[in-house]
Design an enzyme around this catalytic site. Structure first.
Site, mmCIF file in Angstrom:
data_model
loop_
_atom_site.group_PDB
_atom_site.id
_atom_site.type_symbol
_atom_site.label_atom_id
_atom_site.label_comp_id
_atom_site.label_asym_id
_atom_site.label_seq_id
_atom_site.Cartn_x
_atom_site.Cartn_y
_atom_site.Cartn_z
ATOM 1 N N ASP A 108 11.129 5.594 42.932
ATOM 2 C CA ASP A 108 11.896 6.696 42.357
ATOM 3 C C ASP A 108 12.649 6.308 41.103
ATOM 4 O O ASP A 108 12.923 5.138 40.835
ATOM 5 C CB ASP A 108 12.845 7.294 43.391
ATOM 6 N N GLU A 130 14.737 5.365 47.122
ATOM 7 C CA GLU A 130 15.647 4.230 47.306
ATOM 8 C C GLU A 130 17.000 4.508 46.681
ATOM 9 O O GLU A 130 18.034 4.094 47.216
ATOM 10 C CB GLU A 130 15.041 2.955 46.706
#
Length: 393
Positions: A81, A139
């Site tokens: 991400d 994350e």
């Protein structure tokens, strides 16, 4: 085997740089990594791995069964991400998604994970064991690891390895840490409830803004005198909301922040410690409060023998002078810690800093990496994976 790994990685490096630049150009926020996941799955399938999509909502798992009779299963985890940051690097391959940027290096993490899978797939006839590649979403909001675990990502896993880029270490170098690598990170939301009144007559009101300021000051002062200085605690309020007009005393203020700590024993005491200070300040000035303390991810505690495995693999790859032992942990957080509740594991720091120009920190809009780090990360993880089965436990 290392000579083969080095040769395959060298051949793949132009392709890996293309992959990293593609990922950097099209970043996606936490939980929204649909196109990233599809791209990752395509690369893995093309390399001949068995791929499973939509794990942990938008995560990807791929498996390589070099020796399907081997009982131990090694996992390699990378995150995918990006962050809600407007990029200012000026790179030709800058983010095409306004307000979204790979400012934490997850484009590099994903590329290294893919490169490691591609290298090991090319060696599958000689590879001594089984490897699971975990490509995790979200994350940055510390939720992706729990999503992946809930969907079975750690089933049968014997050990897990990971990496994180580090801009203060030059590309071509690696750092490892034995024991604590990152801090536990908890969230706090505090609402101070006062009484509104005219700004010219503060004695007739209970000023929630002023009391919030007293709470912040009291917590920071108390850390230095009531917490063990050898067991660090950081309390940071990054968001404050309150008030309606310049001449109206605010009756309500909401503060949101993060609480970082390294020692589990200290962490266990923090909710009560914080509430006692808040209660005392509010009681002294006639205010009420609502406090919500949410436990987030624990600290990453590297398993020593796996840190040693990474250190030895990196030494073989780049030479002992370019492998460093980190003397201190970071108070940053990583949800890689959640995987370590299910199997031993270790994370290393991959140097991505430039030697000839300034390096910006993680989460900065001008953050960039020296792409020479990518093959170093691939070779280190691939070599560590090959050596894992030489460990007698």
């Amino acid at each position: 085997m290392l000579a083969r790994i080095r040769q395959i990685t060298q051949t793949l490096t132009p392709r890996l740089i293309e992959i990293r630049r593609h990922l950097h150009r099209y970043p996606e926020l936490s939980g929204q990594e649909h196109q990233t996941a599809a791209y990752v799955a395509g690369v893995l399938s093309s390399a001949g791995l068995t791929v499973q999509q939509d794990v942990g909502k938008v995560g990807v798992i791929a498996e390589l069964a070099g020796n399907p009779t081997e009982q131990r299963l090694l996992a390699i985890r990378t995150d995918m991400d990006a962050l809600p940051i407007q990029e200012r690097t000026g790179l030709e391959f800058s983010s095409k998604h306004s307000g979204v940027m790979h400012a934490c290096g997850h484009d590099v993490h994903t590329t290294v994970g893919l490169g490691t899978a591609m290298v090991l797939a090319a060696l599958k006839e000689e590879f001594p064991g089984r490897v699971r590649f975990i490509f995790q979403p979200a994350e940055e909001i510390a939720q992706g690891a729990s999503w992946m675990i809930a969907d079975g990502a750690m089933k049968e896993v014997s050990a897990i390895l990971s990496l994180h880029v580090f801009p203060t270490i030059p590309a071509g170098e690696v750092a490892v840490r034995y024991g604590a690598l990152t801090a536990a990170a908890d969230d706090i939301e505090l609402t101070i409830l006062g009484e509104s009144g005219h700004g010219a007559r503060p004695h007739e009101a209970v000023d929630a803004i002023w009391i919030a300021a007293q709470v912040i000051s009291a917590l920071q002062q108390a850390i230095s005198r009531t917490q063990n200085p050898l067991r660090p605690v950081v309390v940071t309020f990054g968001k404050i909301q309150g008030g309606r007009a310049a001449n109206v005393i605010a009756d309500q203020v909401t503060l949101q922040g993060t609480v970082r700590s390294l020692h589990p024993e200290t962490r266990a005491t923090l909710p009560t410690w914080i509430e006692q200070i808040v209660a005392n300040v509010c009681h002294a000035y006639g205010a009420r409060y609502k406090l919500h303390y949410r436990r987030g991810v624990p600290g990453v505690e590297n398993t020593p023998y796996l840190s040693q495995l990474l250190a030895e693999a990196a030494t073989d790859v780049v030479g002992a002078p370019h492998v460093h032992i980190l003397p201190e942990p970071s108070l940053g957080a990583e949800d890689f810690a959640l995987y370590l509740e299910h199997a031993p594991g270790a994370m290393f720091r991959l140097g991505v800093g430039f030697r000839d120009r300034p390096n910006y920190p993680l989460h900065h809009p001008e953050f960039d990496v020296d792409e020479q780090a990518i093959p170093v990360g691939v070779m280190t993880l691939a070599h560590a994976a090959c050596r894992y089965w030489q460990i007698p436990y």
